[in-house]
Design a protein around this motif. Structure first.
Motif, short mmCIF file in Angstrom:
data_model
loop_
_atom_site.label_atom_id
_atom_site.label_comp_id
_atom_site.label_asym_id
_atom_site.label_seq_id
_atom_site.Cartn_x
_atom_site.Cartn_y
_atom_site.Cartn_z
N PRO A 199 23.89 -12.25 -2.64
CA PRO A 199 24.55 -13.53 -2.97
C PRO A 199 23.57 -14.56 -3.53
O PRO A 199 22.43 -14.66 -3.10
N SER A 200 24.04 -15.28 -4.52
CA SER A 200 23.22 -16.33 -5.13
C SER A 200 23.50 -17.65 -4.41
O SER A 200 24.64 -17.95 -4.07
N GLN A 201 22.43 -18.40 -4.14
CA GLN A 201 22.63 -19.66 -3.39
C GLN A 201 21.81 -20.77 -4.01
O GLN A 201 20.99 -20.55 -4.89
N GLN A 202 22.04 -21.97 -3.47
CA GLN A 202 21.22 -23.11 -3.89
C GLN A 202 19.81 -22.93 -3.35
O GLN A 202 19.63 -22.34 -2.29
N THR A 232 15.67 -19.37 -2.72
CA THR A 232 16.98 -19.50 -2.07
C THR A 232 16.85 -18.99 -0.64
O THR A 232 15.88 -18.32 -0.30
N LYS B 50 29.09 -19.54 -10.56
CA LYS B 50 28.19 -18.46 -10.97
C LYS B 50 28.62 -17.98 -12.35
O LYS B 50 29.81 -17.77 -12.60
#
Lengths: 263, 112, 442
Positions: A199-202, A232, B50
């Motif tokens: 997962p991509s996060q801030q 992240t 995204k």
């Protein structure tokens, strides 16, 4: 162009040189012959040429994120090998010949995999300038400066470690290996985020104002402790988890050897 | 390697099946590299989403898409394309550059 | 093995590389921004030049197709004049200042500047890639010599460190080439301060060792000497006793035998420690080893005959410079050893030969010989093959070969053990090197 080639070559050479010098210093104090390093570098360079010339094919794997996945795989392999090496090294203090051979094999794998990952980027970069004589001098100069700084830093770390008090070397080397290994784990996490497998996060924080990643000191810290200006949470977790896992396993095997020796 | 590829795609298949709705919703953006220049050199993308960035390299030599602000780094081989997932981004500007030709290959992503 | 030289060269060179390269990078960056500021200044000048032209002038000028530069002049939102390498649209927004942008397939450094009238805007641009390579060419000329000179510095460091470590290497060489019995002090003249303590300590150690050796020799020699008189007395009393007692008493024979052994031991010890090498050399004379061997054989011929052993002497006249008494002792010890360890009816061959390199003495027997692993040990004092289990009906104290070796060393000769040319047995080869003075004499 000079600065570009300095940064590209320095970043890759520095990380490999650091791993090599820590492992060489450890070999030295364990009485392991240093000839493995020639094999490791040779295999690594060969591997990186092969990998670089097949990057186009690799890129198309996994719906276009093959590069990230394979690179992450390489980083994870290096991390795992480093963990096994550090634990095994801590467990076998008085190494006999069979142990030494196993340690040598592990170090060869670690260094050659690291060079495959680092070296392929240099080859890709340089291959773009084959036949372009106008850029020859700046690129060659930059490459030499980058390699010079990287190798010099590695040589100094090697002699620094060897000149420390004998009983400190294994501890400091383990911490250094742990931070390099943690950097690998963090990088692997980043690559998998980029491939959208994680997962991509801030970002947790952003320290690029104080220490930009593209500065020489930023590169040095990147190689040394896997410095990242804006990581992240997943990345930071991989980094610190990787760091603590290695140290914990080493401490455990040390403790078990001690209690073994006492009992 | 072929076996690795297969098992990898199997894993990806499982992942994409579970994440199918989200993947379908991801907006796509395209950037071209031509003569070591990014085209367009300014890209406006939605913030807090995204996105899937597809970089086409129209040059014969390799380029590396790199951005310290975005934490992204990927080699794009000559005459090929590369997929990079970005975000979700806070509103703001995020410079990127081609690491192999940073003097000319420069661009900026604006998240709004 | 860690080498000081490698350590110094690598660490010095690495430190220098780091410092010089990082300094060169700083210099490069600073110069780069200087050159860019200079080039930006040129853009301002160009904008002012274009601004100074009257709109009518533009109509008359011909179309400009630049390579490195481009411009646009806008008046009230309409394009008044442009270089051919710009598009018809604005190449940059009309806000004063510098910016980077792409057009016509290149990246440009663009300056937007309002003109002298409010409606007029001047846009001038320079190609970014050309700016960079121009700036880099200038700076590289300055940075390159620093980088190129580094290998030269490496070679110089290598040589200088080597030169600095030379006294250490010389000391190691002196110690390494010293003969094991050479306890003379090392020369201290010209040694650097750092090594003086090492040399002083080593010399004092040598001195003490030499004194200890000397004491040991003197003690043995003195003791042996002091024992000579009581043994002589003992022999006389033994003779008297044997006259008083009836002949053939086995106890008497054993006692006699014991006294002979003590006498032999004392004589051997005296031969071994007879004098110092310096004293020895003074008695050196030119002599024929072949003749000496013949004399020695004839003197002890009865011994061989009593054991039914064949002895032959081969070779020819061979001159060398040495001590007659010592060489006699050497020959006697070798011959008696050969006789002792060869069974009755055996063979012994003595050969003396000379060639350009020197004189070779060879004594062979047909006895059981010595196992190869014993070769080193037989020269040790009081060592006898088989140790306590050694059974030979003959006298022996284990000093014979030690004395042979001692005399060999005094003559700077080389001793080698090997298998004899008989079916079994030992061969002792002693090579006396040719001495210049002997060569002249012959």
């Amino acid at each position: 162009m000079l600065l570009t080639s300095v940064i590209i070559v320095l970043r890759e050479v520095l990380e490999a040189a650091l791993i090599i010098s820590v492992l060489l210093a450890l070999s030295r104090i364990a009485g392991i012959r240093l000839n493995w390093v020639r094999w490791a570098i040779g295999l690594g360079v060969l591997g990186s040429v092969i990998y670089a010339s097949n990057t186009a094919i690799v890129s198309d794997w996994f719906d276009g994120v093959g590069q990230e996945v394979i690179n992450a795989l390489l980083q994870i392999s290096v991390y795992v090998c480093l963990v096994i090496f550090a634990v095994y090294f801590a467990a076998t203090h008085k190494a006999d010949d069979a142990n030494k051979q196993r340690l040598q094999a592990l170090m060869t794998v670690v260094v050659s995999l690291a060079i495959v990952r680092e070296g392929s980027e240099i080859f890709l970069y340089l291959s773009g300038f084959v036949g372009d004589m106008t850029q020859f001098t700046p690129i060659l100069t930059g490459g030499l400066v980058g390699a010079g700084i990287g190798i010099s830093a590695g040589a100094l770390v090697y002699y620094l470690l060897l000149n420390l008090k004998r009983d400190i070397i294994p501890y400091l080397s383990t911490v250094l290996l742990a931070s390099v290994a943690a950097g690998m784990a963090g990088q692997a996490a980043l690559l998998l985020i980029q491939a959208d497998w994680l997962p991509s996060q801030q970002a947790l924080w952003d320290s690029s104002q104080w220490l930009p990643e593209d500065s020489v000191s930023g590169q040095l810290l990147y190689a040394l402790i896997g410095y990242e200006a804006s990581p992240t949470p997943v990345q930071a977790a991989a980094y610190f988890g990787g760091f603590l896992l290695l140290l914990g396993l080493v401490a455990l095997s040390r403790y078990r050897r001690k209690s073994h020796a006492d009992g | 390697m072929a076996a690795l590829y297969r098992s990898g795609s199997l894993l990806l298949l499982v992942l994409s099946l579970t994440a199918l709705p989200a993947a379908a919703a991801k907006p796509e953006f395209k950037i071209e590299i031509r003569n070591h220049l990014f085209e367009p050199s300014e890209l406006v993308v939605p913030a807090n989403t995204k996105i899937k960035l597809i970089v086409y390299n129209r040059d014969s030599t390799a380029e590396e898409f790199e951005s310290y602000e975005l934490n992204r780094e990927k080699v794009v081989m000559g005459n090929r394309k590369a997929v990079i997932f970005i975000g979700p981004l806070k509103p703001g500007t995020y410079p990127f550059f081609g690491e192999f030709h940073p003097n000319t290959a420069q661009g900026i992503i604006i998240a709004e | 093995m860690r080498s000081i030289r490698t350590f110094l060269v690598v660490v010095l060179l690495a430190t220098m590389t780091l410092v010089v390269f990082i300094a060169a990078l700083r210099g490069y960056r600073a110069s780069m921004s200087q050159v860019e500021a200079l080039l930006d200044g040129q853009l301002v000048e160009m904008a002012r030049l274009l601004d100074s032209l009257h709109p009518d002038d533009f109509a008359m000028t011909e179309a400009y197709d630049g390579r490195a530069f481009a411009f646009q002049v806008w008046v009230s939102g309409k394009l008044l004049k442009k270089s051919l390498n710009t598009p018809d649209e604005l190449i940059a927004p009309l806000t004063p200042g510098y910016r980077d942008g792409n057009f016509s397939g290149y990246r440009w450094r663009i300056l937007a500047q309002p003109g002298h009238t409010h409606e007029q805007w001047i846009l001038v641009a320079q190609r970014a890639d050309l700016r960079i390579s121009l700036a880099e060419e200038v700076i590289l000329e300055a940075v390159l010599p620093i980088i190129v000179s580094l290998p030269l510095a490496g070679v110089l460091i290598w040589l200088i460190v080597g030169r600095g470590l030379q006294p250490l290497r010389r000391l190691a060489q002196q110690l390494g080439s010293k003969r094991s019995d050479d306890l003379s002090p090392l020369p201290i003249a010209g040694a650097p301060a750092e090594l003086r303590q090492v040399i002083d300590s080593t010399n004092s150690l040598f001195n003490r060792l030499a004194l200890a050796f000397d004491r040991e020799k003197r003690f043995a020699a003195d003791a042996a000497h002091e024992l000579r008189t009581p043994i002589s007395v003992l022999k006389i009393q033994m003779y008297n006793l044997s006259r008083d007692l009836q002949r053939g008493n086995p106890n008497l024979d054993k006692l006699n035998d014991g006294i002979e052994r003590v006498n032999h031991l004392v004589e051997q010890i005296l031969a071994l420690y007879r004098s110092t090498p310096e004293h020895f050399m003074a008695n050196f004379s030119r002599l024929d080893l072949h003749a000496l061997a013949r004399d020695t054989i004839s003197r002890y011929y009865d011994e061989f005959r009593s054991r039914d052993q064949q002895i032959e002497l081969a070779g020819h006249r061979s001159f060398l410079v040495g001590d007659r008494f010592a060489l006699e002792t050497l020959l006697h010890n070798l011959l008696s050893n050969a006789s002792k360890y060869t069974p009755s009816g055996g063979q012994i061959r003595v050969a003396v030969q000379s060639d350009d390199s020197g004189v070779v003495l060879c004594v062979e027997d047909s006895g059981p010989g010595i196992a190869e692993e014993e070769y080193e040990r037989v020269f040790e004092r009081f060592y006898r093959i088989g140790g306590d289990r050694h059974v030979s009906g003959v006298r022996g104290c284990g000093l014979g070969l030690a004395i042979v070796q001692h005399i060999t060393e005094l003559h700077e000769a080389r001793i080698e053990l090997g298998r004899s040319s008989f079916t079994s047995g030992l061969a002792v080869n002693i090579c006396f090197p040719l001495r210049i003075d002997a060569g002249v004499g012959a």
